[in-house]
Enzyme design. Structure first.
Site, PDB file in Angstrom:
ATOM      1  N   SER A  23       0.833  -1.208   0.000  1.00 57.53           N
ATOM      2  CA  SER A  23       0.000   0.000   0.000  1.00 57.53           C
ATOM      3  C   SER A  23       0.867   1.256   0.000  1.00 57.53           C
ATOM      4  O   SER A  23       0.579   2.228  -0.710  1.00 57.53           O
ATOM      5  CB  SER A  23      -0.923   0.003   1.222  1.00 57.53           C
ATOM      6  OG  SER A  23      -1.599   1.235   1.339  1.00 57.53           O
ATOM      7  N   TRP A  67       2.325   1.645  -3.410  1.00 59.06           N
ATOM      8  CA  TRP A  67       1.294   2.112  -4.341  1.00 59.06           C
ATOM      9  C   TRP A  67       1.248   3.635  -4.357  1.00 59.06           C
ATOM     10  O   TRP A  67       1.018   4.250  -5.404  1.00 59.06           O
ATOM     11  CB  TRP A  67      -0.072   1.556  -3.928  1.00 59.06           C
ATOM     12  CG  TRP A  67      -1.217   2.036  -4.771  1.00 59.06           C
ATOM     13  CD1 TRP A  67      -1.708   1.452  -5.907  1.00 59.06           C
ATOM     14  CD2 TRP A  67      -2.030   3.202  -4.558  1.00 59.06           C
ATOM     15  NE1 TRP A  67      -2.767   2.178  -6.411  1.00 59.06           N
ATOM     16  CE2 TRP A  67      -2.983   3.257  -5.602  1.00 59.06           C
ATOM     17  CE3 TRP A  67      -2.047   4.197  -3.591  1.00 59.06           C
ATOM     18  CZ2 TRP A  67      -3.939   4.275  -5.696  1.00 59.06           C
ATOM     19  CZ3 TRP A  67      -2.993   5.209  -3.677  1.00 59.06           C
ATOM     20  CH2 TRP A  67      -3.928   5.245  -4.717  1.00 59.06           C
ATOM     21  N   HIS A  68       1.488   4.256  -3.213  1.00 62.55           N
ATOM     22  CA  HIS A  68       1.388   5.706  -3.122  1.00 62.55           C
ATOM     23  C   HIS A  68       2.532   6.427  -3.836  1.00 62.55           C
ATOM     24  O   HIS A  68       2.355   7.578  -4.247  1.00 62.55           O
ATOM     25  CB  HIS A  68       1.364   6.152  -1.657  1.00 62.55           C
ATOM     26  CG  HIS A  68       0.023   5.991  -1.000  1.00 62.55           C
ATOM     27  ND1 HIS A  68      -0.395   4.799  -0.454  1.00 62.55           N
ATOM     28  CD2 HIS A  68      -1.001   6.863  -0.829  1.00 62.55           C
ATOM     29  CE1 HIS A  68      -1.604   4.954   0.037  1.00 62.55           C
ATOM     30  NE2 HIS A  68      -2.005   6.186  -0.180  1.00 62.55           N
ATOM     31  N   GLY A  69       3.660   5.802  -3.965  1.00 58.68           N
ATOM     32  CA  GLY A  69       4.749   6.501  -4.639  1.00 58.68           C
ATOM     33  C   GLY A  69       5.973   5.636  -4.819  1.00 58.68           C
ATOM     34  O   GLY A  69       6.225   4.707  -4.037  1.00 58.68           O
ATOM     35  N   PHE A 121      -0.134  10.186  -7.371  1.00 58.64           N
ATOM     36  CA  PHE A 121      -0.132   8.768  -7.019  1.00 58.64           C
ATOM     37  C   PHE A 121      -0.955   7.941  -7.998  1.00 58.64           C
ATOM     38  O   PHE A 121      -0.977   6.741  -7.909  1.00 58.64           O
ATOM     39  CB  PHE A 121      -0.682   8.562  -5.603  1.00 58.64           C
ATOM     40  CG  PHE A 121       0.034   9.405  -4.576  1.00 58.64           C
ATOM     41  CD1 PHE A 121       1.418   9.535  -4.610  1.00 58.64           C
ATOM     42  CD2 PHE A 121      -0.677  10.066  -3.615  1.00 58.64           C
ATOM     43  CE1 PHE A 121       2.073  10.304  -3.682  1.00 58.64           C
ATOM     44  CE2 PHE A 121      -0.022  10.842  -2.664  1.00 58.64           C
ATOM     45  CZ  PHE A 121       1.355  10.951  -2.696  1.00 58.64           C
TER      46      PHE A 121
END
Length: 484
Positions: free
Chosen positions: A317, A320-322, A484
Site C-alpha cells: 500500500s 502504491w502511493h509513490g 499517485f
C-alpha cells in the site's frame, strides 16, 4: 483540468446541459465517455492511448474467460498485463535506479537506461478499477458486462478518474444501466458537497501548504518545534486536500444521478490504527483487503500468518502511493504500529478503561509521525526531521494562528457531529457510518432536527462561498493525490 478552475466549471456546465436531455436515451453513455476522454486528454492527449488500452485488454480478458477454458490463465494474464503497464509508467525510474545501484555495488559499470516517461495522472486508480472487474468476474461476484461502451464509461468516469475514490464494477456498472434519476436532493446535496470540497481544498489545504512547503522544502533551516507544527499541519493538509477532491467528485456525481462510495469517515477521530484504516481512503483500504490481504490468507493462518499478510499489505500500500523508499517506510511503520498495538487494542482495559480522547490523540500522534516519511523529499530529510524533533528545544514556530483555528474548529465539529450521530443511532436503533461534513439527505430526521440542520447547512455553505469569494484567489494548486 482541475476541479477548482474556471476551465472545469465551463466544461461541466456544457457537459451537464447536454447530459440532462440525453439521460432517457442510450446516447448519454456515449456522451459521458466522450466527456471523460476530453477531461483526461486535457492533461495530455497521449494518456488516452493508455486508458483505452487498459479498458480494452481488461474487457476482452473477461470475454475470453467466459468463452474459453483455463479461466485462471486469462485472469493471471490480465493482472500481469495491468501491473506491467502500471509498473513501467509509475515505477520504471525507481526500479532502474535501484538496479543500477546494485550493479555499481557489484562493480559492474553498465547502467540500465531509465525509461524517461511521465507518470500518467490517475493511472493507479483506473488500473485498480479494471483489475477489480476481472477479479470479481473470475470469483463469480459479478456478471460479464456486455457493453464495451458502458465498461469504458465505468473505467474513465471523469469525476473520480484522477484521484478516486476507487470504484468497484459491482457498484457502478448497474448505475450506468437505465436512466439515471435526478431529484431535487441530487442537485442540492451535490452542490453542497462540491462547495464543501472546494472549501477544504482552496481555503484549508492550500492555506496549510504555504507553511508546510516552506518547512519541508528546507528542513535543515528549521528547528524541532517548527517541524512538529509542519508535520501536524501536513496531516490536516493531506486530509483536506484528498477528502476535498472526493467530496467534489461525489458532489458532481450526485448531481448527475450517480452515487460514489464514501472515502473518508472522520479519520482523525479514530481510536485505533485499525480504526484509522477503516476511515482513511476507505476505497483503497477495502481494495487491498479484498484483493490482497484476504487472498494472501488474511487472519486464517495463525498469528504469524496474520502479521505477515498485514505487513505485506501495508508495505505494498505504501509503495502504491509513490515510487520511493520513503513511501515503503511509511507503509512499514503503519504495519509495525499494527503489530505493536493490535492485541492491546482488543483488550478490555483499552476498550473500557482508556478514555476515548486519549486513544484519539495517541492514534493521531502516531499517524502524524508516519506522515513525516510520506511528505519528506528523501530518506535523508526524513531522518533529519525526526532527529530535530526529538533533540531541538522549544521555540516559536511562527505557525499561522488562523490555520490552528481552522484545524481546531474542524476537529471539534467532527467530534461533536460523530458524538451526536452515535447518540442518534443508539436512540433509533440505526447504524450510521457515512460521516461527512454533511450527512446524506436520506437520513431520517425528526421535523425539528431536519429544519435546524437544513438551516445550519445553508448557513455554513453561504459562509464558505463568501470566504472563497472574498479571501481566496483562483486555484492553481494540483491535488496531492494526482501524483499517485
Amino acid at each position: 483540468m482541475l476541479f477548482h478552475s474556471w476551465y472545469f466549471v465551463i466544461f461541466f456546465i456544457i457537459v451537464y446541459l447536454i447530459y440532462l436531455p440525453l439521460r432517457g436515451t442510450k446516447l448519454y453513455l456515449y456522451w459521458l465517455l466522450v466527456a471523460s476522454y476530453v477531461f483526461y486528454g486535457w492533461w495530455n492527449p497521449l494518456y488516452l492511448i493508455l486508458i483505452a488500452y487498459c479498458t480494452v485488454t481488461n474487457y476482452y480478458a473477461v470475454v475470453l474467460m467466459q468463452k474459453y477454458q483455463k479461466r485462471k490463465l486469462w485472469l493471471i494474464g490480465s493482472i500481469v498485463n495491468s501491473l506491467v503497464v502500471l509498473c513501467f509508467f509509475k515505477y520504471g525510474s525507481f526500479i532502474t535506479h535501484n538496479l543500477n545501484a546494485l550493479l555499481a555495488l557489484s562493480g559492474i559499470s553498465y547502467a540500465i537506461p531509465k525509461p524517461g516517461v511521465l507518470l500518467p495522472v490517475g493511472i493507479s486508480f483506473y488500473t485498480f478499477h479494471a483489475m477489480s472487474y476481472t477479479i470479481d468476474f473470475y470469483r463469480g461476484n459479478i456478471q460479464r458486462e456486455p457493453s464495451l461502451i458502458r465498461f469504458a464509461t465505468f473505467i474513465s468516469f471523469f469525476p473520480q478518474l484522477v484521484a478516486g475514490p476507487i470504484l468497484r464494477a459491482s457498484d457502478m456498472l448497474p448505475q450506468f444501466t437505465g436512466k439515471p434519476e435526478i431529484r431535487k436532493e441530487n442537485i442540492t446535496d451535490g452542490m453542497s458537497l462540491f462547495i464543501v470540497g472546494l472549501f477544504k481544498k482552496v481555503a484549508l489545504a492550500d492555506y496549510l501548504a504555504l507553511y508546510v512547503d516552506k518547512v519541508y522544502d528546507a528542513p535543515s533551516l528549521f528547528d524541532g518545534t517548527s517541524l512538529i507544527f509542519a508535520t501536524f499541519a501536513f496531516g490536516w493538509q493531506i486530509y483536506f486536500d484528498f477528502s476535498g477532491y472526493t467530496d467534489m467528485a461525489r458532489g458532481i456525481s450526485r448531481m448527475m444521478g450517480f452515487n460514489l462510495r464514501l472515502n473518508f469517515n472522520n479519520p482523525y477521530l479514530a481510536t485505533s490504527l485499525g480504526d484509522f484504516w477503516n476511515r482513511w481512503h476507505i476505497s483503497l483500504s477495502s481494495w487491498f483487503k479484498d484483493y490482497l490481504y484476504i487472498p494472501l490468507g488474511g487472519n486464517r493462518k495463525g498469528k504469524f500468518g496474520t502479521y505477515k499478510n498485514m505487513f505485506l499489505t501495508m508495505v505494498i500500500s505504501g509503495f502504491w502511493h509513490g515510487a520511493a523508499w520513503t513511501f515503503i517506510i511509511w507503509g512499514a511503520l503503519h504495519a509495525l504500529g499494527r503489530f505493536l498495538t493490535r492485541e492491546f487494542e482488543r483488550s478490555d482495559f483499552y476498550n473500557q478503561k482508556v478514555p476515548k480522547i486519549i486513544k484519539q490523540i495517541a492514534v493521531f500522534a502516531f499517524v502524524s509521525f508516519a506522515w513525516i516519511f510520506f511528505r519528506a523529499h528523501s530518506w535523508g530529510d526524513a531522518v533529519l526531521i525526526v532527529r530535530k524533533i526529538f533533540t531541538s528545544g522549544i521555540t516559536n514556530p511562527n505557525f499561522p494562528v488562523l490555520a490552528l483555528i481552522f484545524c481546531f474548529l474542524v476537529w471539534i465539529y467532527q467530534y461533536l457531529y460523530e458524538l451526536y450521530m452515535s447518540h442518534y443511532s443508539n436512540e433509533n436503533g440505526n447504524t450510521y457510518s457515512q460521516h461527512s461534513i454533511f450527512p446524506d439527505s436520506d437520513l431520517v430526521w425528526n421535523d425539528i432536527t431536519r429544519i435546524v440542520f437544513k438551516s445550519l447547512k445553508v448557513a455554513v455553505v453561504i459562509l464558505m462561498i463568501l470566504y472563497l469569494v472574498i479571501f481566496t484567489t483562483s486555484g492553481n494548486e494540483a491535488f496531492i493525490y494526482f501524483q499517485f
